[in-house]
Structures are given as C-alpha cells and as structure tokens.
Scaffold this active site. Structure first.
Site, short mmCIF file in Angstrom:
data_model
loop_
_atom_site.label_atom_id
_atom_site.label_comp_id
_atom_site.label_asym_id
_atom_site.label_seq_id
_atom_site.Cartn_x
_atom_site.Cartn_y
_atom_site.Cartn_z
N ARG A 107 34.98 46.52 34.71
CA ARG A 107 35.96 45.82 33.87
C ARG A 107 35.75 46.08 32.39
NH1 ARG A 107 37.35 46.21 38.22
NH2 ARG A 107 38.00 44.58 39.69
N SER A 160 42.67 37.99 39.86
CA SER A 160 41.34 37.36 39.87
C SER A 160 41.06 36.76 38.50
CB SER A 160 40.27 38.40 40.20
OG SER A 160 40.46 38.92 41.50
N GLU A 184 37.99 37.03 33.62
CA GLU A 184 38.53 38.39 33.68
C GLU A 184 39.91 38.42 33.03
OE1 GLU A 184 39.95 41.37 37.23
OE2 GLU A 184 37.91 40.59 37.31
#
Length: 318
Positions: free
Chosen positions: A177, A227, A297
């Site tokens: 990420r 998510s 996230e």
C-alpha cells in the site's frame, strides 16, 4: 480565491463544462459521502492537467488529484480547494504484443477485462478492484495473491512542479500500500503493464472464480471505500474487529459490515462524521483489547486536525 483562478481554469479546459463550482463529492466517491469541492476539473490530456496544477500552485490554492473516488472519504463540509479528476476523460488502452499502455484515468477492471479478451494473463487479480490504474499504482493495489508490482514495467509520472519522469518498475518502489509516487507527491499519467500469453478460457474462469469469492465475502451491495484498514503485521484487521465484538456495530448510517468486518459501509444515509466516529471507536477497541494499532487504508480529504485526530490518533490528514 477565486474568480480569477476559476476563469483561468475555464480557459485551460476550453470552457466551463469541464470546470464545475461547488460540486458535491458524494457524486464522485464510492462511499457516496462528501460535501462540495470548491472547484472540480475534468482535464482530458497531460498538458491540460499540467496547466491546471500550475495554475493552482500560482494561486496558492490546494489541489487534489482524484481517480474514481473508490478509496477516499470526503468531509461533510467538502474541500476548499480544486479537485482534478482523471477518471472519465483521462482514459485509454493501447496493446502491443503482451504489453498494455494504460492512461491513469482508466478503470483497472476495464483494463483487466481488455487483457482477458486479448488472451493475456497476469491481471486476473485486478478484475474486481474498483479503482483507476493511476490510483492502483499509487497504493500498489492488490488482491488474491497478486499486486500491481507484479505487472508494472514502467510509468510516466508528473512531479509536483510539472516535470515529467518515466520510471521503471523498480524505481516506483512499490510496497504494501505504498510507492515512491505516494511519498513524493507524483501524479501518474500512464502505466505500462507486462502480461503473458495465456488460455482465454482459463483466464475467464479464474476471473469468474474471483468474482464469486468477492460477492460471497464482501458487502458489495452497500456503498463503501473497500477495505477500511491496512493489514497489521501478523494479523488480519477484519478478524481483530470481529473478535472485538464489533460485527454490525453502527454509528448513524455507518456500520461495520456484518459480512466482512474489514469494511465500513454506508447503509444509505451515513455522513462522513458517522464514518469517522465509527472508525475511532473501532481503533480504540482493537487497541484496548489486543494492543494492535489499526491504520486506515482509506484516504481522507477536507478534514481538519480536530475532526480527524480521534480517528487517526496523532497523525494528521489532509
């Protein structure tokens, strides 16, 4: 602000049709949440984008580059700056052999399906990720054992001051990420993806298998930003949240999904304040019970420090 910058942006974009004022961000995010952007631009090429970013910089007005809004939560008050959206007009795919050159505003799903039609394998993992190619590079998007790092060979990016760079896959420094793009504030313009020749029927079968897995495990029937939390080292965020007894926990119209606790969903009338309050409670409970710090996230836009600090701890977000 104002009027001067708006007029300059209209000239850059060829008229007011591509430059909107007080545009509701709830219409441009998959969360279906968010107040108005002061100015909302839709460039169609690199020169238009570079000129718009430069105009904002000269005017001292903050700007934010948006894909299709699939991984962002915008404040109920909106964003007092310029949102530049690459999705819709900044798209296109060129195929040469086993390589795809994909513009940043192209949907990742569309690129994956185009590759499948050409009998190219390696992108099946991306066939259900609802972001743009540019956004996928920024965060090294991945699912079901695959990630962008596996298939990106190079990318054309724009530095904050407008200079263009062509970076190799290694120079993109893609990790979990994260990427050099995110760390240095680059804007992705185009990515070159390298795939392999495969069996079209096997590719389609794998994509169907992944579609069924997502449908069965993810709350796709509700608006969300995917998510909500990054995967903590050694744990799964969804399981920690479930074990904390928070399955179905609700604040206003925001809820921890009963199908997958790693998702915060909008049940239809959630506000950004609802989502932030819910996230703050989830983070607090998981830290209290298991000593694990959950990191978001989902990106945020338009929140003040005071609004965001309970959800983010001491970390400040834009």
């Amino acid at each position: 602000m104002g009027q001067d910058l708006y007029e300059i942006l209209c000239e850059i974009h060829g008229g007011p049709e591509r430059v909107l004022r007080e545009e509701p961000m709830s219409a441009h995010t998959t969360f279906r949440i968010g107040g108005p952007a002061e100015i909302f631009c839709l460039p169609s090429d690199e020169s238009m984008l570079a000129a718009a970013v430069a105009a904002c910089r000269r005017a001292g007005k903050p700007c934010y580059i948006l894909g299709n809004g699939s991984n962002i939560l915008v404040s109920d008050e909106g964003y007092r700056g310029v949102v530049i959206q690459l999705f819709r007009n900044f798209d296109g795919i060129r195929i040469q052999g086993n390589r795809l050159s994909v513009r940043a505003g192209e949907l990742l799903i569309r690129a994956a399906h185009q590759a499948a039609r050409e009998g190219l394998t390696g992108m099946e993992f991306a066939s259900g990720i609802p972001g743009t190619v540019g956004g996928a590079l920024v965060m090294n998007a991945g699912a079901y054992g695959g990630e962008m790092k596996d298939i990106v060979r190079e990318a054309l990016v724009m530095k904050p001051e407008g200079e263009l760079l062509r970076l190799s896959g290694e120079e993109l420094e893609l990790g979990y990420r994260t990427s050099v793009i995110a760390r240095k504030g680059y804007v992705v313009l185009e990515a070159v993806l390298e795939l392999s020749q495969g069996n079209p029927e096997a590719i389609q079968a794998r994509m169907q298998e992944l579609k069924e897995a997502r449908t069965g495990k993810q709350p796709l029937e509700y608006a969300s930003a995917g998510s909500t939390f990054k995967r903590p080292q050694g744990y799964f965020a969804g399981k920690l949240i479930m074990d904390a007894g928070l399955r179905g926990y609700q604040v206003g119209g925001a809820q921890v999904s009963e199908k997958h606790c790693g998702f915060v969903i909008n049940r239809g009338d959630a506000t950004a304040a609802d989502v932030m309050a819910l996230i703050a409670h989830v983070r607090f409970e998981v830290k209290r019970r298991f000593g694990v710090e959950l990191e978001m996230e989902v990106k945020t836009l338009g929140f003040s420090y005071e609004e965001g600090k309970s959800a983010f701890g001491s970390e400040r977000k834009a």
